[in-house]
Write an enzyme that holds these catalytic residues in place. Sequence first.
Site, PDB file in Angstrom:
ATOM      1  N   HIS A 142      -8.893  -3.685  -2.827  1.00  0.00           N
ATOM      2  CA  HIS A 142      -7.751  -2.911  -1.942  1.00  0.00           C
ATOM      3  C   HIS A 142      -8.406  -1.435  -1.863  1.00  0.00           C
ATOM      4  CE1 HIS A 142      -3.842  -2.039  -0.282  1.00  0.00           C
ATOM      5  NE2 HIS A 142      -4.093  -0.726  -0.928  1.00  0.00           N
ATOM      6  N   GLU A 143      -8.754  -0.767  -2.777  1.00  0.00           N
ATOM      7  CA  GLU A 143      -9.057   0.635  -2.919  1.00  0.00           C
ATOM      8  C   GLU A 143     -10.503   0.754  -2.508  1.00  0.00           C
ATOM      9  OE1 GLU A 143      -6.825   2.549  -3.288  1.00  0.00           O
ATOM     10  OE2 GLU A 143      -5.502   1.218  -4.246  1.00  0.00           O
ATOM     11  N   CYS A 198       0.801  -1.180   0.046  1.00  0.00           N
ATOM     12  CA  CYS A 198       0.079  -0.075   0.078  1.00  0.00           C
ATOM     13  C   CYS A 198       0.915   1.271  -0.153  1.00  0.00           C
ATOM     14  CB  CYS A 198      -0.982  -0.019   1.058  1.00  0.00           C
ATOM     15  SG  CYS A 198      -2.028   1.274   1.360  1.00  0.00           S
ATOM     16  N   HIS A 226     -10.329   0.996   1.404  1.00  0.00           N
ATOM     17  CA  HIS A 226      -9.662   2.442   1.801  1.00  0.00           C
ATOM     18  C   HIS A 226     -10.952   3.207   1.904  1.00  0.00           C
ATOM     19  CE1 HIS A 226      -5.269   2.513   2.165  1.00  0.00           C
ATOM     20  NE2 HIS A 226      -5.557   1.949   0.692  1.00  0.00           N
TER      21      HIS A 226
END
Length: 188
Positions: free
Chosen positions: A152-153, A109, A156
């Site tokens: 993953h995004e 990351c 976030h």
Amino acid sequence: MAIRRILRIDDAEDRKILKMQCRPVKLPDRNLKQLVADMFETMRAAHGVGLAAPQIGIPIQLCIIEIPAEYEERADGSVVEVAPAEPYVLINPRIVKMSGEEVMRDEGCLSLPGWYGMVPRQTWVTVEFQDLNGKHHRLRRAGDLLGWAIQHEVDHLNGILFTERIRDLSTLRDITKERDAQPVDQAP
């Protein structure tokens, strides 16, 4: 365009922002194109594949991903692009379907540069999102970098850090130390 500061997981003040549940983007937004341009410039400067708005201190549901171009070497030694880079802008993304089966991925990351760990990710996901023009899209990705980057995004945007997904913390490692420890080839 401008390179923005990327917030870090290991900074207490930055972490507060990174842990926020992001608010939806209301479209149209005339400032969004400049923000997206800044995000791409920031991500590329950091040699990343994806970047979410909260990583630069803006807690909105916006992320970008760019799958790198692929190249092939020809018999004559020249290199040719065989697949162009694929940039994506995902506004208000939601994962609406997933495989239910996981695969372990070595993941890093930009908010914790140099650190990687084994993270379980769905083998496929379907995501719904809007583009910069407000048009709605639905995309399914299976077993590739884009599918894993989407997960993953989107994490976030929901205040979830990749380190929280790691089941075995012994897999979390600083690859800069690994890289620095490798012997240097001293051939003339």
